[in-house]
Design a protein around this motif. Structure first.
Motif, PDB file in Angstrom:
ATOM      1  N   TRP A   9       0.821  -1.222   0.000  1.00 29.72           N
ATOM      2  CA  TRP A   9       0.000   0.000   0.000  1.00 29.72           C
ATOM      3  C   TRP A   9       0.850   1.265   0.000  1.00 29.72           C
ATOM      4  O   TRP A   9       0.329   2.356  -0.177  1.00 29.72           O
ATOM      5  N   LYS A  10       2.131   1.132   0.339  1.00 34.77           N
ATOM      6  CA  LYS A  10       2.990   2.305   0.532  1.00 34.77           C
ATOM      7  C   LYS A  10       2.331   3.227   1.576  1.00 34.77           C
ATOM      8  O   LYS A  10       1.701   2.730   2.497  1.00 34.77           O
ATOM      9  N   MET A  11       2.397   4.556   1.394  1.00 32.85           N
ATOM     10  CA  MET A  11       1.829   5.442   2.423  1.00 32.85           C
ATOM     11  C   MET A  11       0.370   5.756   2.094  1.00 32.85           C
ATOM     12  O   MET A  11      -0.014   6.903   1.840  1.00 32.85           O
ATOM     13  N   TYR A 165      12.624  -8.292  -7.173  1.00 34.66           N
ATOM     14  CA  TYR A 165      13.326  -7.511  -8.196  1.00 34.66           C
ATOM     15  C   TYR A 165      12.387  -6.424  -8.678  1.00 34.66           C
ATOM     16  O   TYR A 165      11.329  -6.717  -9.266  1.00 34.66           O
ATOM     17  N   GLU A 166      12.746  -5.176  -8.390  1.00 30.84           N
ATOM     18  CA  GLU A 166      11.903  -4.041  -8.763  1.00 30.84           C
ATOM     19  C   GLU A 166      12.737  -2.996  -9.500  1.00 30.84           C
ATOM     20  O   GLU A 166      13.345  -2.120  -8.860  1.00 30.84           O
ATOM     21  N   PRO A 167      12.775  -3.083 -10.839  1.00 30.83           N
ATOM     22  CA  PRO A 167      13.480  -2.025 -11.568  1.00 30.83           C
ATOM     23  C   PRO A 167      12.801  -0.693 -11.271  1.00 30.83           C
ATOM     24  O   PRO A 167      11.572  -0.581 -11.400  1.00 30.83           O
ATOM     25  N   ILE A 171       8.532   0.978 -11.599  1.00 30.96           N
ATOM     26  CA  ILE A 171       7.624   1.167 -10.453  1.00 30.96           C
ATOM     27  C   ILE A 171       6.703   2.360 -10.699  1.00 30.96           C
ATOM     28  O   ILE A 171       7.172   3.478 -10.939  1.00 30.96           O
ATOM     29  N   GLY A 172       5.413   2.082 -10.658  1.00 29.05           N
ATOM     30  CA  GLY A 172       4.411   3.143 -10.779  1.00 29.05           C
ATOM     31  C   GLY A 172       4.433   3.873 -12.108  1.00 29.05           C
ATOM     32  O   GLY A 172       3.817   4.939 -12.238  1.00 29.05           O
ATOM     33  N   SER A 173       5.126   3.347 -13.098  1.00 26.11           N
ATOM     34  CA  SER A 173       5.304   4.059 -14.372  1.00 26.11           C
ATOM     35  C   SER A 173       4.366   3.558 -15.456  1.00 26.11           C
ATOM     36  O   SER A 173       4.263   4.181 -16.517  1.00 26.11           O
ATOM     37  N   GLY A 211       6.779  -3.969 -10.248  1.00 28.13           N
ATOM     38  CA  GLY A 211       6.913  -2.814 -11.152  1.00 28.13           C
ATOM     39  C   GLY A 211       5.797  -2.829 -12.165  1.00 28.13           C
ATOM     40  O   GLY A 211       5.864  -3.545 -13.156  1.00 28.13           O
ATOM     41  N   SER A 212       4.707  -2.069 -11.851  1.00 26.84           N
ATOM     42  CA  SER A 212       3.553  -1.945 -12.763  1.00 26.84           C
ATOM     43  C   SER A 212       2.893  -3.289 -13.075  1.00 26.84           C
ATOM     44  O   SER A 212       2.448  -3.519 -14.207  1.00 26.84           O
ATOM     45  N   VAL A 213       2.836  -4.156 -12.079  1.00 23.68           N
ATOM     46  CA  VAL A 213       2.111  -5.420 -12.266  1.00 23.68           C
ATOM     47  C   VAL A 213       0.618  -5.148 -12.090  1.00 23.68           C
ATOM     48  O   VAL A 213       0.211  -4.406 -11.188  1.00 23.68           O
TER      49      VAL A 213
HETATM   50  C1  PEP Z   1       6.156  -1.097  -5.549  1.00 24.98           C
HETATM   51  O1  PEP Z   1       6.384   0.067  -5.275  1.00 24.98           O
HETATM   52  O2  PEP Z   1       6.542  -1.993  -4.795  1.00 24.98           O
HETATM   53  C2  PEP Z   1       5.443  -1.388  -6.791  1.00 24.98           C
HETATM   54  C3  PEP Z   1       5.648  -2.532  -7.336  1.00 24.98           C
HETATM   55  O3  PEP Z   1       4.608  -0.400  -7.282  1.00 24.98           O
HETATM   56  P1  PEP Z   1       3.701  -0.476  -8.615  1.00 24.98           P
HETATM   57  O4  PEP Z   1       3.062  -1.840  -8.669  1.00 24.98           O
HETATM   58  O5  PEP Z   1       2.710   0.608  -8.455  1.00 24.98           O
HETATM   59  O6  PEP Z   1       4.618  -0.281  -9.779  1.00 24.98           O
END
Ligand code: PEP
Length: 252
Positions: A9-11, A165-167, A171-173, A211-213
């Motif tokens: 959820w992040k913040m 693994y999170e390029p 993320i969020g892109s 990453g944008s899953v």
């Molecule tokens: C994350 O920040 O861990 C993430 C994967 O975000 P998102 O799915 O929104 O890219």
């Protein structure tokens, strides 16, 4: 080995909304044979736990921890405190923390070790920036981050550890990493673990892609060799959307 899907959820969501999310997610039809967790802000752990009651799905996860057991560390939260909420997983080294809070690999290693000692599974996040990706430095960065992160872990511990693994550029892109590129990255991470801790340990480590899953691309990742699940940010904020993602990942 079950796939692992973690909502991050992040913040977002204080205690009031957290309780609502958990209750709504519990109403979703969820697949068996998959592990699902939700990483909530520290202040929402009690509410999420209360809404879960005795239910164990989703598992509770935290988003960060401090490495010492207790002491004069204003604002910090220890692994044993997280344990009091029944937290099973905790993220460490998320790129947002590395970027905005200057979290170093040394700190990530100490946090991961403290969690393992407390019986909480560390979910160690690693990944390269867009500039490093362009310069084809991904594998070098992953080797450095993975080597540093596992330096203080005990390979014989009963408590597992997980990598994500999170390029950073993904993320969020809305620009997810091609699954074959993610597969190569996962091979690099697993290779480092095998070299330092042995093949048996490495084979058991779940490596998630993040990453944008979303529910449109989860199948592609989950069916790729070496990808053992996903860390999901944006697509986990709505419990019904995350429920759909879980069902899509593991159709019953
Ligand atoms: C994350 O920040 O861990 C993430 C994967 O975000 P998102 O799915 O929104 O890219």
């Amino acid at each position: 080995m079950n796939a692992l899907l973690i909502a991050n959820w992040k913040m977002h969501y204080g205690p009031i909304k957290a309780g609502g999310w958990v209750r709504a997610f519990r109403r979703e039809r969820l697949p068996k044979d998959v592990d699902i967790a939700v990483a909530v802000p520290h202040v929402s752990l009690a509410a999420a736990r209360a809404s879960l009651g005795r239910a164990s799905i989703p598992s509770l996860a935290a988003q960060d921890v401090f490495w010492d057991k207790d002491g004069s560390f204003t604002g910090e939260v220890s692994a044993s405190m997280l344990d009091e909420f029944g937290v099973q997983y905790c993220l460490v080294g998320h790129s947002e923390r590395r970027t905005y809070l200057n979290e170093t690999s040394e700190m990530v290693a100490k946090k991961a070790a403290a969690l393992q000692e407390a019986g909480i599974v560390p979910v160690i996040c690693v990944g390269e920036t867009a500039a490093e990706y362009k310069k084809k430095e991904t594998n070098k960065i992953l080797r450095q981050q993975t080597t540093a992160a596992i330096a203080k872990l005990n390979p014989d511990s009963k408590t597992a550890f997980v990598f994500a693994y999170e390029p950073i550029w993904a993320i969020g892109s809305g620009k997810p990493c091609p699954s074959q590129r993610a597969r190569e990255a996962h091979e690099v991470i697993r290779g480092v673990i095998a070299k330092k801790m042995g093949e048996t340990v490495a084979a058991k480590v779940r490596i998630l892609y993040g990453g944008s899953v979303d529910s449109n691309n989860i199948t592609e990742y989950i069916t790729t060799t070496g990808i053992d699940g996903a860390l999901v940010g944006g697509a986990s904020l709505d419990p019904r959307v995350f429920g759909l993602l879980c069902r899509t990942a593991v159709p019953s």
